[in-house]
Design an enzyme around this catalytic site. Structure first.
Site, PDB file in Angstrom:
ATOM      1  N   ARG A 164       0.830  -1.221   0.000  1.00 22.57           N
ATOM      2  CA  ARG A 164       0.000   0.000   0.000  1.00 22.57           C
ATOM      3  C   ARG A 164       0.861   1.267   0.000  1.00 22.57           C
ATOM      4  O   ARG A 164       0.500   2.285   0.580  1.00 22.57           O
ATOM      5  CB  ARG A 164      -0.938   0.034   1.219  1.00 22.57           C
ATOM      6  CG  ARG A 164      -1.990  -1.046   1.238  1.00 22.57           C
ATOM      7  CD  ARG A 164      -2.958  -0.908   0.067  1.00 22.57           C
ATOM      8  NE  ARG A 164      -4.159  -1.676   0.263  1.00 22.57           N
ATOM      9  CZ  ARG A 164      -4.318  -2.945  -0.100  1.00 22.57           C
ATOM     10  NH1 ARG A 164      -3.331  -3.585  -0.685  1.00 22.57           N
ATOM     11  NH2 ARG A 164      -5.454  -3.578   0.123  1.00 22.57           N
ATOM     12  N   SER A 238     -10.794  -0.812   3.024  1.00 25.51           N
ATOM     13  CA  SER A 238     -10.042  -0.965   4.277  1.00 25.51           C
ATOM     14  C   SER A 238      -9.669   0.413   4.815  1.00 25.51           C
ATOM     15  O   SER A 238      -9.081   1.210   4.095  1.00 25.51           O
ATOM     16  CB  SER A 238      -8.743  -1.727   4.031  1.00 25.51           C
ATOM     17  OG  SER A 238      -9.008  -2.996   3.503  1.00 25.51           O
ATOM     18  N   GLU A 333      -5.148   3.655   6.189  1.00 23.97           N
ATOM     19  CA  GLU A 333      -4.835   3.549   4.761  1.00 23.97           C
ATOM     20  C   GLU A 333      -5.510   4.710   4.035  1.00 23.97           C
ATOM     21  O   GLU A 333      -5.064   5.176   2.998  1.00 23.97           O
ATOM     22  CB  GLU A 333      -5.389   2.212   4.254  1.00 23.97           C
ATOM     23  CG  GLU A 333      -4.871   1.826   2.902  1.00 23.97           C
ATOM     24  CD  GLU A 333      -5.775   0.873   2.173  1.00 23.97           C
ATOM     25  OE1 GLU A 333      -6.537   1.325   1.311  1.00 23.97           O
ATOM     26  OE2 GLU A 333      -5.708  -0.332   2.488  1.00 23.97           O
TER      27      GLU A 333
HETATM   28  N1  EPU Z   1     -10.742 -11.395   9.894  1.00 24.14           N
HETATM   29  C1  EPU Z   1     -11.291 -11.423  11.164  1.00 24.14           C
HETATM   30  N2  EPU Z   1     -12.570 -11.000  11.314  1.00 24.14           N
HETATM   31  C2  EPU Z   1     -13.322 -10.598  10.267  1.00 24.14           C
HETATM   32  C3  EPU Z   1     -12.752 -10.554   8.967  1.00 24.14           C
HETATM   33  C4  EPU Z   1     -11.455 -10.961   8.810  1.00 24.14           C
HETATM   34  O1  EPU Z   1     -10.648 -11.811  12.113  1.00 24.14           O
HETATM   35  O2  EPU Z   1     -14.482 -10.249  10.506  1.00 24.14           O
HETATM   36  C5  EPU Z   1      -9.335 -11.845   9.712  1.00 24.14           C
HETATM   37  C6  EPU Z   1      -9.261 -13.309   9.326  1.00 24.14           C
HETATM   38  O3  EPU Z   1      -8.168 -13.870  10.020  1.00 24.14           O
HETATM   39  C7  EPU Z   1      -8.963 -13.247   7.854  1.00 24.14           C
HETATM   40  C8  EPU Z   1      -8.107 -12.005   7.784  1.00 24.14           C
HETATM   41  O4  EPU Z   1      -8.713 -11.105   8.714  1.00 24.14           O
HETATM   42  O5  EPU Z   1      -8.259 -14.367   7.413  1.00 24.14           O
HETATM   43  C9  EPU Z   1      -7.982 -11.377   6.427  1.00 24.14           C
HETATM   44  O6  EPU Z   1      -9.252 -10.949   5.972  1.00 24.14           O
HETATM   45  P1  EPU Z   1      -9.513 -10.611   4.433  1.00 24.14           P
HETATM   46  O7  EPU Z   1      -9.126 -11.738   3.582  1.00 24.14           O
HETATM   47  O8  EPU Z   1     -10.912 -10.100   4.319  1.00 24.14           O
HETATM   48  O9  EPU Z   1      -8.476  -9.475   4.087  1.00 24.14           O
HETATM   49  P2  EPU Z   1      -7.906  -8.189   4.854  1.00 24.14           P
HETATM   50  O10 EPU Z   1      -6.481  -8.465   5.193  1.00 24.14           O
HETATM   51  O11 EPU Z   1      -8.807  -7.788   5.953  1.00 24.14           O
HETATM   52  C10 EPU Z   1      -6.958  -7.150   2.657  1.00 24.14           C
HETATM   53  C11 EPU Z   1      -6.999  -5.836   1.952  1.00 24.14           C
HETATM   54  C12 EPU Z   1      -8.302  -5.645   1.197  1.00 24.14           C
HETATM   55  C13 EPU Z   1      -8.455  -6.793   0.209  1.00 24.14           C
HETATM   56  C14 EPU Z   1      -8.426  -8.114   0.994  1.00 24.14           C
HETATM   57  C15 EPU Z   1      -8.499  -9.320   0.096  1.00 24.14           C
HETATM   58  C16 EPU Z   1      -5.578  -4.387   3.298  1.00 24.14           C
HETATM   59  C17 EPU Z   1      -5.531  -3.208   4.210  1.00 24.14           C
HETATM   60  N3  EPU Z   1      -6.800  -4.755   2.900  1.00 24.14           N
HETATM   61  O12 EPU Z   1      -7.961  -7.109   3.667  1.00 24.14           O
HETATM   62  O13 EPU Z   1      -8.237  -4.439   0.488  1.00 24.14           O
HETATM   63  O14 EPU Z   1      -9.654  -6.686  -0.535  1.00 24.14           O
HETATM   64  O15 EPU Z   1      -7.183  -8.204   1.735  1.00 24.14           O
HETATM   65  O16 EPU Z   1      -7.276  -9.507  -0.542  1.00 24.14           O
HETATM   66  O17 EPU Z   1      -4.544  -4.936   2.946  1.00 24.14           O
HETATM   67  C18 EPU Z   1      -8.781  -2.115   0.527  1.00 24.14           C
HETATM   68  O18 EPU Z   1      -7.577  -1.888   0.519  1.00 24.14           O
HETATM   69  O19 EPU Z   1      -9.630  -1.191   0.532  1.00 24.14           O
HETATM   70  C19 EPU Z   1      -9.248  -3.498   0.576  1.00 24.14           C
HETATM   71  C20 EPU Z   1     -10.543  -3.814   0.697  1.00 24.14           C
END
Ligand code: EPU
Length: 337
Positions: A164, A238, A333
């Site tokens: 990012r 995010s 972010e």
């Molecule tokens: N999780 C929880 N509780 C929840 C949801 C998620 O504990 O309610 C934990 C779980 O362990 C899960 C982990 O968070 O495995 C990761 O969740 P997710 O796959 O939804 O991804 P994220 O790391 O929360 C990142 C990006 C998103 C992108 C997703 C999918 C960042 C800041 N965000 O989110 O990007 O869509 O991965 O690849 O890196 C954005 O930047 O606006 C965005 C949406």
């Protein structure tokens, strides 16, 4: 080029915040950008450059000139049997560009389907999702220097991409306006299905001969099930970045919180901010017109009529409680304006 005064920015930010810009200009060409820069010098006001407005939080009326980048066009500039170089106007909608690539069979951006925002903003913060970041398909970009109005080309190395991050958020912050981006896409796809629920979703969809359209459809399905549609509920995706901890800090935390997820990267262990926010009790909480999304707590939402100042305060309260419980600093972010 038309300058508007005291314009509401409500249609121009996905958080759906109703704040005004003193001056507002839409640029459809390089010349428009340069004229706007000259005008801005005369007015001697701060200049705020806007793409799709999907990564900003408006906290006040802007005593500034807001320049909305509307340069369009998708043009193939080089092609062979393996790959294709395609130049895209910074003002093109990101998802529309992804759909164009998927239809043409140009692989590389299908995992980045349905990300809100514009093409010009994509290298700014090296957008990423479902195991792919744009740095993997980026070739070069053209940008106009805000002071001397000269056009400059940045290749992959010059952009200094990170998670990012890019040079445009750091050393060269507020110095250049990105006008065109060239991507290098492949005619021989390498499928990225290992991340999260992609494999299961493809199975649910009954996919047989996997192609990039299936991956795009799977990503769209996952995003629609988890992330609020900004056309319905205001949000900027995010709100925070996922923090990376040192291995020793992570291991100490794991003693107290055995279920803490962690994904190793080059710098240490990346911990999902969504997990930290859920563990501190914020998931699904609503405060008047704003709140923390029920399916993805990393996303703060405006249910309609919410104020940017209140969302900022909520984000600070979340940061404080995570710092108090886990000793971890969360960094936004989203850019506050
Ligand atoms: N999780 C929880 N509780 C929840 C949801 C998620 O504990 O309610 C934990 C779980 O362990 C899960 C982990 O968070 O495995 C990761 O969740 P997710 O796959 O939804 O991804 P994220 O790391 O929360 C990142 C990006 C998103 C992108 C997703 C999918 C960042 C800041 N965000 O989110 O990007 O869509 O991965 O690849 O890196 C954005 O930047 O606006 C965005 C949406």
């Amino acid at each position: 080029m038309n300058i508007q005064e005291n314009i509401s920015l409500l249609p121009y930010n996905t958080f759906g915040i109703d704040k005004k810009a003193k001056y507002f200009i839409q640029a459809t060409s390089e010349n428009d950008v340069k004229s706007a820069l000259l005008k801005n010098k005369k007015l001697n006001l701060p200049l705020i450059v806007l793409g799709g407005g999907s990564n900003i939080l408006l906290t006040k009326d802007l005593d500034a000139m807001v320049l909305k980048i509307e340069l369009k066009g998708i043009k193939v500039i080089e092609e062979n049997e393996e790959c294709i170089l395609v130049e895209v106007g910074a003002g093109e909608n990101w998802h529309k560009f992804v759909q164009h690539c998927v239809e043409k069979g140009w692989a590389g951006v299908e995992n980045l389907s349905l990300i809100p925002g514009t093409v010009g903003a994509s290298p700014m913060q090296n957008i990423g999702a479902y195991g792919v970041e744009i740095k993997e398909v980026f070739h070069q970009l053209t940008a106009i220097h805000r002071e001397n109005l000269k056009e400059k080309i940045f290749d992959w190395k010059a952009c200094r991409f990170g998670y990012r991050e890019s040079v445009f958020k750091n050393e060269l912050k507020d110095q250049f306006i990105i006008t065109r981006v060239i991507f290098k896409l492949s005619k021989r796809p390498v499928f990225h299905t290992e991340y999260g629920a992609i494999k299961e979703t493809l199975e649910e969809m009954g996919t047989k001969n996997l192609n990039i359209k299936d991956i795009s459809n799977a990503v769209i399905k996952i995003r629609q099930s988890k992330l609020p549609d900004p056309n319905i509920i205001g949000n900027a995706g995010s709100f925070f970045k996922n923090p990376t901890l040192s291995i020793s800090t992570y291991e100490l935390l794991k003693r107290d919180y055995p279920t803490i997820p962690g994904f190793p990267n080059k710098e240490g262990i990346k911990v999902p901010a969504a997990w930290l926010i859920e563990q501190t009790g914020w998931k699904g909480k609503t405060f008047g017109k704003i709140g923390v999304h029920i399916n993805q707590p990393l996303v703060l939402v405006n249910y309609g009529g919410g104020e940017g100042e209140d969302i900022k305060l909520l984000s600070q309260r979340i940061q404080e409680s995570i710092k108090a419980k886990f000793g971890i600093e969360l960094h936004p972010e989203v850019n506050f304006l």
